[in-house]
Scaffold this active site. Structure first.
Site, mmCIF file in Angstrom:
data_model
loop_
_atom_site.group_PDB
_atom_site.id
_atom_site.type_symbol
_atom_site.label_atom_id
_atom_site.label_comp_id
_atom_site.label_asym_id
_atom_site.label_seq_id
_atom_site.Cartn_x
_atom_site.Cartn_y
_atom_site.Cartn_z
ATOM 1 N N ASP A 1 0.821 -0.973 -0.016
ATOM 2 C CA ASP A 1 -0.171 -0.025 -0.045
ATOM 3 C C ASP A 1 0.966 1.044 0.047
ATOM 4 O O ASP A 1 1.535 1.587 1.071
ATOM 5 C CB ASP A 1 -1.003 0.103 1.261
ATOM 6 C CG ASP A 1 -1.881 1.089 1.307
ATOM 7 O OD1 ASP A 1 -1.533 2.231 0.814
ATOM 8 O OD2 ASP A 1 -2.977 0.898 1.342
ATOM 9 N N HIS A 2 0.961 1.797 -1.088
ATOM 10 C CA HIS A 2 2.446 2.855 -1.301
ATOM 11 C C HIS A 2 2.106 3.835 -0.210
ATOM 12 O O HIS A 2 2.785 4.845 0.069
ATOM 13 C CB HIS A 2 2.474 3.275 -2.676
ATOM 14 C CG HIS A 2 1.560 4.196 -3.090
ATOM 15 N ND1 HIS A 2 0.071 3.864 -3.749
ATOM 16 C CD2 HIS A 2 1.619 5.620 -3.407
ATOM 17 C CE1 HIS A 2 -0.285 5.009 -4.030
ATOM 18 N NE2 HIS A 2 0.476 5.855 -3.853
ATOM 19 N N HIS B 1 -5.765 2.728 0.926
ATOM 20 C CA HIS B 1 -4.880 3.956 1.364
ATOM 21 C C HIS B 1 -6.092 4.830 2.615
ATOM 22 O O HIS B 1 -5.357 4.942 3.580
ATOM 23 C CB HIS B 1 -4.629 5.174 0.323
ATOM 24 C CG HIS B 1 -4.104 4.236 -0.925
ATOM 25 N ND1 HIS B 1 -2.949 3.465 -0.860
ATOM 26 C CD2 HIS B 1 -4.242 4.664 -1.976
ATOM 27 C CE1 HIS B 1 -2.652 2.925 -2.134
ATOM 28 N NE2 HIS B 1 -3.658 3.777 -2.910
HETATM 29 C C1 BG6 Z 1 -3.282 4.723 -6.503
HETATM 30 C C2 BG6 Z 1 -4.676 4.584 -7.309
HETATM 31 O O1 BG6 Z 1 -3.360 3.295 -5.686
HETATM 32 O O2 BG6 Z 1 -3.267 5.725 -5.810
HETATM 33 C C3 BG6 Z 1 -4.534 5.894 -8.128
HETATM 34 O O3 BG6 Z 1 -4.709 3.273 -7.966
HETATM 35 C C4 BG6 Z 1 -4.424 7.225 -7.248
HETATM 36 O O4 BG6 Z 1 -6.061 5.925 -8.694
HETATM 37 C C5 BG6 Z 1 -3.072 7.075 -6.665
HETATM 38 O O5 BG6 Z 1 -4.181 7.981 -8.507
HETATM 39 C C6 BG6 Z 1 -2.702 8.199 -5.751
HETATM 40 O O6 BG6 Z 1 -1.505 8.017 -5.186
HETATM 41 P P1 BG6 Z 1 -0.676 9.255 -4.967
HETATM 42 O O7 BG6 Z 1 0.505 8.685 -4.264
HETATM 43 O O8 BG6 Z 1 -0.451 10.102 -6.126
HETATM 44 O O9 BG6 Z 1 -1.517 9.993 -3.864
#
Ligand code: BG6
Length: 490
Positions: A177-178, A240
């Protein structure tokens, strides 16, 4: 060991994630000396590329990060490519040979990371084949890194999990989960548990509500096909948003070990108030963007985007009210909000403290401003504490003031990429910032009720928010019902 030795195999190496995130992150680790010269990356995918084609792609993707102390040519020479058919055992056997050769060439003791950055329908097949063909039986360790989506709902996630668990143990599985790799998301724990000022107040006696907003300006781009079957709920909330809720609401862990931290997070997810399908409308609002102006550009409506059904029922915006039914949080709403094509790209947490029992000071006839703690996750990284004080030259007896701490104001480039941290954690065997199956499972159960309610009853007002706005008016009404409003801070 600060320079862990391993071979990283990237499934889907010709794809977007590899190019945008994985190659640059590995390059940054290399630049920072966190990788020794003893590493190799093997890219596999369907396309008939050669080593050279992969390498030139890698070089392109790290161009902007070049500096004197890192030789891009040399870096790229650690990359190898193998055309791959995930359903054909011969591909795995060939890969196994290549990996054994590279182990020798680079002095790697059989440590392998299998990173699945590709279509989820093959996750299970790949995991079983890796085991059956002996790729995970080495002297060293094997770890599986899995990108989202981890299933489409609870039953499919469970099935996928069972499938990969036949080949890998839970402690070998790193579910990405980045958001958990982001500096300020990791900072939530530190802010909470390293400050005598906050922790005693971090409960329903002093906090009136918490708001988490993750807004994006981008639309669905070329991901219409995926997004139509996902929507904002599965794309952002299941993972997230709920992860941030868990970090904000969990009890202090007894130790900073992955097991302890994850088990506290699991308890939060277990305490989320369950809804009945018929109650979803009381707690959740969905939206879909219409046309509008974002960052001074005219943009089209979601239902006019490529690969999107003109009559689509897919939500591109979600806001919701979560209740955590435990001693600490009983009665404190946690509001979440996320969407595409909103006014700005920003992720922010606002903790609103309760008003004082009696108000002695007025700000030009208005009540004093509540104390807020704002945690800025992105693009700014920092915290702001909103207080009240007296300003010498002001007629008001109290004026809102802000204490600001900015983590990345000097040099935004210095903050490591989320993926950089996570890849490094995985190489070192630290699973703290990856999601345990129990977390994934509980999150899906919670989200499934909402998706079911929305699938059963088609939205009759889509598109219901203008691109470039902060979402549909129902989202404001959700808080107004409780006597609150969204703080649009940045
Ligand atoms: C991803 C989603 O997990 O997270 C995308 O699949 C989204 O749709 C992205 O744009 C948002 O990540 P960040 O790091 O740009 O807030």
């Amino acid at each position: 060991n600060t320079q862990p030795k391993s071979i990283i195999v990237i499934f889907g190496a010709t794809g977007d994630l590899a190019k945008r995130k994985l190659f640059p992150s590995i390059f940054r680790l290399y630049k920072e000396n966190k990788l020794s010269e003893d590493f190799a990356v093997v890219g596999v995918a369907r396309r008939p590329w050669t080593n050279d084609e992969l390498r030139s792609n890698v070089k392109k993707s790290v161009e902007k990060l070049q500096s004197e102390n890192a030789d891009v040519e040399k870096f790229a020479s650690h990359f190898y490519y193998q055309p791959f058919d995930v359903t054909d055992v011969a591909s795995y056997q060939q890969l196994n040979h290549l990996l054994s050769d590279l182990d020798k060439q680079y002095n790697v003791p059989g440590n392998r990371i299998f990173y699945l950055a590709m279509a989820p329908e093959f996750f299970g097949t790949i995991a079983s084949n890796l085991k059956d063909e002996g790729l995970t039986s080495t002297e060293g360790w094997s770890r599986l890194v899995i990108e989202k989506p981890f299933g489409h709902n609870h039953p499919s996630a469970k099935q996928l999990n069972e499938q990969i668990r036949q080949a890998f143990n839970e402690d070998q599985i790193y579910r990405i989960d980045h958001y958990l790799g982001k500096e300020m998301v990791q900072n939530i724990e530190v802010i909470r548990f390293a400050n005598a000022l906050f922790e005693p107040m971090w409960n329903n006696q002093y906090i009136s509500n918490i708001q988490i907003t993750s807004s994006e300006t981008l639309g669905v781009e070329d991901r219409g096909r995926y997004y139509e079957s996902s929507g904002a709920l599965r794309d952002m909330v299941q993972n997230h948003m709920l992860q941030m809720v868990a970090l904000l609401a969990m009890e202090p862990p007894i130790k900073l070990t992955p097991e302890e931290i994850r088990s506290e997070k699991v308890k939060v997810l277990r305490a989320l108030r369950k809804m009945d399908v018929t109650e979803v409308d009381d707690y959740f609002v969905r939206g879909q963007y219409g046309k509008g102006i974002v960052e001074e550009q005219e943009v089209q409506a979601y239902n006019e985007e490529q690969s999107v059904d003109p009559d689509s029922n897919t939500e591109t915006f979600v806001s919701g009210k979560l209740m955590i039914d435990n001693f600490r949080w009983a009665g404190v709403p946690i509001y979440i909000r996320t969407g595409k094509r909103m006014k700005e790209k920003s992720t922010e947490i606002v903790v609103q403290f309760k008003d004082l029992p009696m108000n002695l000071y007025f700000n030009k006839g208005k009540n004093i401003h509540p104390n807020l703690l704002v945690i800025h996750i992105q693009p700014d990284e920092g915290i702001t504490l909103h207080l009240n004080a007296r300003k010498a030259d002001s007629a008001a007896t109290s004026t809102p003031i802000k204490l600001d701490y900015c983590n990345n104001c000097g040099d935004k480039m210095n903050t490591p990429e989320a993926y950089e941290r996570l890849i490094y954690d995985c190489m070192r065997g630290d699973a703290t910032n990856f999601t345990h199956w129990d977390e994934v499972s509980l999150s899906w159960e919670f989200v499934d009720t909402i998706s079911q309610a929305w699938a059963d009853k088609k939205a009759d007002n889509f598109p219901n928010y203008e691109s470039g706005s902060m979402g549909p008016k129902e989202s404001d009404a959700l808080l107004a019902k409780d006597g609150f409003h969204w703080w649009n801070i940045s």
